[in-house]
Scaffold this motif. Structure first.
Motif, PDB file in Angstrom:
ATOM      1  N   LYS A   1       0.816  -1.214   0.000  1.00 40.23           N
ATOM      2  CA  LYS A   1       0.000   0.000   0.000  1.00 40.23           C
ATOM      3  C   LYS A   1       0.850   1.264   0.000  1.00 40.23           C
ATOM      4  CE  LYS A   1      -3.742  -2.372   0.110  1.00 40.23           C
ATOM      5  NZ  LYS A   1      -4.513  -2.502  -1.133  1.00 40.23           N
ATOM      6  N   PHE A   2       2.010   1.220   0.668  1.00 45.41           N
ATOM      7  CA  PHE A   2       2.893   2.377   0.748  1.00 45.41           C
ATOM      8  C   PHE A   2       4.233   1.941   1.321  1.00 45.41           C
ATOM      9  CE2 PHE A   2      -0.342   2.898   4.231  1.00 45.41           C
ATOM     10  CZ  PHE A   2       0.388   2.234   5.218  1.00 45.41           C
ATOM     11  N   ARG A   3       5.148   2.892   1.516  1.00 43.05           N
ATOM     12  CA  ARG A   3       6.444   2.612   2.130  1.00 43.05           C
ATOM     13  C   ARG A   3       6.499   3.248   3.512  1.00 43.05           C
ATOM     14  NH1 ARG A   3      10.411   5.204   0.442  1.00 43.05           N
ATOM     15  NH2 ARG A   3       9.448   6.654  -1.029  1.00 43.05           N
ATOM     16  N   ARG A   4       7.080   2.522   4.468  1.00 46.47           N
ATOM     17  CA  ARG A   4       7.363   3.131   5.759  1.00 46.47           C
ATOM     18  C   ARG A   4       8.544   4.071   5.616  1.00 46.47           C
ATOM     19  NH1 ARG A   4       7.937  -1.434  10.200  1.00 46.47           N
ATOM     20  NH2 ARG A   4       8.867  -2.597   8.467  1.00 46.47           N
ATOM     21  N   THR A   5       8.534   5.135   6.389  1.00 40.05           N
ATOM     22  CA  THR A   5       9.639   6.077   6.399  1.00 40.05           C
ATOM     23  C   THR A   5       9.796   6.601   7.816  1.00 40.05           C
ATOM     24  OG1 THR A   5      10.573   8.036   5.320  1.00 40.05           O
ATOM     25  CG2 THR A   5       8.215   8.082   5.821  1.00 40.05           C
ATOM     26  N   HIS A   6      10.717   7.512   8.025  1.00 37.54           N
ATOM     27  CA  HIS A   6      10.979   8.015   9.370  1.00 37.54           C
ATOM     28  C   HIS A   6       9.725   8.661   9.961  1.00 37.54           C
ATOM     29  CE1 HIS A   6      13.387   9.509  12.703  1.00 37.54           C
ATOM     30  NE2 HIS A   6      12.756  10.668  12.561  1.00 37.54           N
ATOM     31  N   GLY A   7       9.170   8.007  10.956  1.00 33.96           N
ATOM     32  CA  GLY A   7       8.037   8.580  11.680  1.00 33.96           C
ATOM     33  C   GLY A   7       6.687   8.414  11.029  1.00 33.96           C
ATOM     34  N   GLY A   8       6.585   7.667   9.943  1.00 32.14           N
ATOM     35  CA  GLY A   8       5.278   7.544   9.319  1.00 32.14           C
ATOM     36  C   GLY A   8       5.277   6.672   8.089  1.00 32.14           C
ATOM     37  N   ALA A   9       4.471   7.064   7.100  1.00 35.55           N
ATOM     38  CA  ALA A   9       4.336   6.295   5.859  1.00 35.55           C
ATOM     39  C   ALA A   9       4.210   7.264   4.697  1.00 35.55           C
ATOM     40  CB  ALA A   9       3.109   5.390   5.916  1.00 35.55           C
ATOM     41  N   ILE A  10       4.780   6.862   3.562  1.00 39.60           N
ATOM     42  CA  ILE A  10       4.768   7.712   2.370  1.00 39.60           C
ATOM     43  C   ILE A  10       4.282   6.909   1.178  1.00 39.60           C
ATOM     44  CG2 ILE A  10       7.182   7.182   1.771  1.00 39.60           C
ATOM     45  CD1 ILE A  10       7.434  10.119   0.857  1.00 39.60           C
ATOM     46  N   ALA A  11       3.532   7.556   0.316  1.00 40.70           N
ATOM     47  CA  ALA A  11       3.007   6.877  -0.863  1.00 40.70           C
ATOM     48  C   ALA A  11       4.160   6.444  -1.755  1.00 40.70           C
ATOM     49  CB  ALA A  11       2.070   7.814  -1.633  1.00 40.70           C
ATOM     50  N   GLY A  12       4.089   5.209  -2.242  1.00 43.07           N
ATOM     51  CA  GLY A  12       5.105   4.683  -3.139  1.00 43.07           C
ATOM     52  C   GLY A  12       4.598   4.621  -4.563  1.00 43.07           C
ATOM     53  N   GLU A  13       5.479   4.255  -5.475  1.00 36.91           N
ATOM     54  CA  GLU A  13       5.098   4.191  -6.884  1.00 36.91           C
ATOM     55  C   GLU A  13       4.050   3.128  -7.144  1.00 36.91           C
ATOM     56  OE1 GLU A  13       8.552   3.639  -9.187  1.00 36.91           O
ATOM     57  OE2 GLU A  13       9.390   5.621  -8.762  1.00 36.91           O
ATOM     58  N   ARG A  14       4.002   2.102  -6.283  1.00 40.67           N
ATOM     59  CA  ARG A  14       3.056   1.007  -6.503  1.00 40.67           C
ATOM     60  C   ARG A  14       1.640   1.369  -6.056  1.00 40.67           C
ATOM     61  NH1 ARG A  14       5.130  -3.979  -3.415  1.00 40.67           N
ATOM     62  NH2 ARG A  14       5.712  -2.355  -1.930  1.00 40.67           N
ATOM     63  N   LEU A  15       1.492   2.457  -5.285  1.00 42.79           N
ATOM     64  CA  LEU A  15       0.184   2.806  -4.757  1.00 42.79           C
ATOM     65  C   LEU A  15      -0.751   3.174  -5.898  1.00 42.79           C
ATOM     66  CD1 LEU A  15      -1.165   3.168  -1.970  1.00 42.79           C
ATOM     67  CD2 LEU A  15      -0.718   5.619  -2.209  1.00 42.79           C
ATOM     68  N   PRO A  16      -1.854   2.489  -6.072  1.00 38.20           N
ATOM     69  CA  PRO A  16      -2.750   2.782  -7.184  1.00 38.20           C
ATOM     70  C   PRO A  16      -3.395   4.149  -7.047  1.00 38.20           C
ATOM     71  CG  PRO A  16      -3.769   1.233  -5.663  1.00 38.20           C
ATOM     72  CD  PRO A  16      -2.344   1.398  -5.224  1.00 38.20           C
ATOM     73  N   LYS A  17      -3.612   4.790  -8.158  1.00 45.27           N
ATOM     74  CA  LYS A  17      -4.254   6.100  -8.172  1.00 45.27           C
ATOM     75  C   LYS A  17      -5.758   5.897  -8.247  1.00 45.27           C
ATOM     76  CE  LYS A  17      -0.243   8.075  -8.212  1.00 45.27           C
ATOM     77  NZ  LYS A  17       0.266   8.726  -6.998  1.00 45.27           N
ATOM     78  N   LEU A  18      -6.363   5.821  -7.083  1.00 44.90           N
ATOM     79  CA  LEU A  18      -7.789   5.529  -7.001  1.00 44.90           C
ATOM     80  C   LEU A  18      -8.547   6.745  -6.524  1.00 44.90           C
ATOM     81  CD1 LEU A  18      -7.509   2.056  -5.298  1.00 44.90           C
ATOM     82  CD2 LEU A  18      -8.200   2.469  -7.649  1.00 44.90           C
ATOM     83  N   GLY A  19      -9.833   6.819  -6.917  1.00 44.31           N
ATOM     84  CA  GLY A  19     -10.685   7.857  -6.384  1.00 44.31           C
ATOM     85  C   GLY A  19     -11.030   7.556  -4.940  1.00 44.31           C
ATOM     86  N   TYR A  20     -11.122   8.607  -4.134  1.00 47.43           N
ATOM     87  CA  TYR A  20     -11.484   8.429  -2.729  1.00 47.43           C
ATOM     88  C   TYR A  20     -12.609   9.387  -2.398  1.00 47.43           C
ATOM     89  CZ  TYR A  20     -11.328   8.423   2.328  1.00 47.43           C
ATOM     90  OH  TYR A  20     -11.678   8.339   3.646  1.00 47.43           O
ATOM     91  N   ASP A  21     -13.698   8.846  -1.841  1.00 50.63           N
ATOM     92  CA  ASP A  21     -14.855   9.651  -1.470  1.00 50.63           C
ATOM     93  C   ASP A  21     -14.870   9.831   0.039  1.00 50.63           C
ATOM     94  OD1 ASP A  21     -15.748   9.735  -4.122  1.00 50.63           O
ATOM     95  OD2 ASP A  21     -16.679   7.765  -3.904  1.00 50.63           O
ATOM     96  N   GLU A  22     -14.574  11.046   0.486  1.00 51.68           N
ATOM     97  CA  GLU A  22     -14.499  11.298   1.923  1.00 51.68           C
ATOM     98  C   GLU A  22     -15.881  11.536   2.521  1.00 51.68           C
ATOM     99  OE1 GLU A  22     -12.034  14.090   5.075  1.00 51.68           O
ATOM    100  OE2 GLU A  22     -11.988  14.567   2.945  1.00 51.68           O
ATOM    101  N   ASP A  23     -16.716  12.279   1.817  1.00 51.45           N
ATOM    102  CA  ASP A  23     -18.028  12.644   2.339  1.00 51.45           C
ATOM    103  C   ASP A  23     -19.128  11.895   1.602  1.00 51.45           C
ATOM    104  OD1 ASP A  23     -16.973  14.566   4.147  1.00 51.45           O
ATOM    105  OD2 ASP A  23     -16.711  15.946   2.454  1.00 51.45           O
ATOM    106  N   GLU A  24     -20.164  11.556   2.327  1.00 51.28           N
ATOM    107  CA  GLU A  24     -21.300  10.836   1.763  1.00 51.28           C
ATOM    108  C   GLU A  24     -22.261  11.827   1.113  1.00 51.28           C
ATOM    109  OE1 GLU A  24     -24.327   7.343   3.184  1.00 51.28           O
ATOM    110  OE2 GLU A  24     -23.747   8.854   4.665  1.00 51.28           O
ATOM    111  N   PRO A  25     -22.483  11.740  -0.204  1.00 51.69           N
ATOM    112  CA  PRO A  25     -23.442  12.646  -0.841  1.00 51.69           C
ATOM    113  C   PRO A  25     -24.853  12.406  -0.312  1.00 51.69           C
ATOM    114  CG  PRO A  25     -22.069  11.522  -2.472  1.00 51.69           C
ATOM    115  CD  PRO A  25     -21.852  10.829  -1.165  1.00 51.69           C
TER     116      PRO A  25
END
Length: 283
Positions: free
Chosen positions: A72-96
């Protein structure tokens, strides 16, 4: 100190103490929120995730490690960072709003509902979830008098109230945004029944699973899935490649997908791998 070691910060105890009084999300929902945060921001820290989700730093580190192993991503110092393998997907935060969703892809939802109705055999016990496609299905089976229908969907229950079939509404708290019944009462009631076939609405589908806007509705969806002989997911094609807050279940949890167009290749491959039948409405 390398990136992975950097996750071992010393402030986890404070976050853990602050989390004790909070209601914790189920692990899969929590991890879905972590992935969504990384997708949106590109980087998230362990500390910010612990505060947001109300769990300890140790819990977040375990989640990050697991999600990294899933690509899903790469671990890095203190957290996680998006990697090249992370798919570019739509994300719906709010419910219409429900009425707004009803107007979207209305013709496709009507066709999906008719195809789904044709799957129901005589005398079956049926579970109806919430959502606009499921409400269209309720209208499509409104003339039947041979079914036993269990639902937490108040709109669907009213739609079916004059049918000849037995309609059983689950008990619990009403979630006003969806006019759904949620909570432990609804979940416990489902655990005491076996349903021949359940119909589940979703807000998104990708290769990793099924998604919904609401963690509360998601708990009822999971109970429906767990107590069914056959699980049918209703989704118009606009939801392919999209995610939302709550991950309902993996693709392997369903038996049939009823939709209006063939899924993208990556999703189709995963559906085939898990033996999911795809029914194209109108064909």
């Amino acid at each position: 100190m390398d990136g992975k070691a950097g996750l071992e910060d010393t402030s986890g105890a404070a976050a853990h103490a602050g989390a004790q009084g909070r209601e914790r999300l189920p692990a899969e929902i929590r991890r879905a929120r972590i992935v969504a945060s990384v997708e949106k921001a590109g980087f998230v820290s362990v500390s910010s995730l612990a505060r947001e989700l109300g769990v300890s730093h140790m819990t977040i580190r375990r989640d990050v490690s697991l999600l990294e192993s899933r690509g899903k991503f790469r671990r890095t110092h203190g957290g996680a960072i998006a990697g090249e393998r992370l798919p570019k997907l739509g994300y719906d935060e709010d419910e219409p709003a429900f009425d707004q969703r009803m107007r979207r892809h209305a013709a496709a939802k009507s066709a999906i509902a008719k195809a789904a109705a044709a799957l129901i055999a005589h005398g079956e016990s049926v579970g109806l979830d919430v959502g606009t496609s499921v409400l269209a299905l309720a209208a499509a089976i409104g003339e039947r008098d041979d079914l036993r229908i269990f639902t937490n969907n108040l709109r669907a229950a009213l739609q079916l109230a004059r049918s000849g079939s037995g309609v059983y509404i689950l008990g619990g708290k009403i979630r006003s945004a969806e006019y759904s019944v949620v909570g432990s009462g609804a979940v416990d009631q489902l655990h005491s029944h076996f349903l021949d076939r359940v119909f589940i609405g979703v807000s998104g589908i990708d290769g990793d699973g099924l998604y919904d806007y609401s963690p509360e509705d998601t708990e009822v969806k999971r109970a429906l899935i767990a107590n069914a002989g056959s699980v049918v997911v209703l989704s118009d094609s606009s939801k392919f490649g999209r995610r939302a807050l709550a991950r309902v279940a993996p693709l392997s949890a369903m038996n049939t997908l009823v939709t209006d167009a063939l899924p993208p290749d990556d999703i189709a491959a995963e559906l085939a791998r898990h033996g999911v039948e795809v029914v194209l409405a109108g064909q």
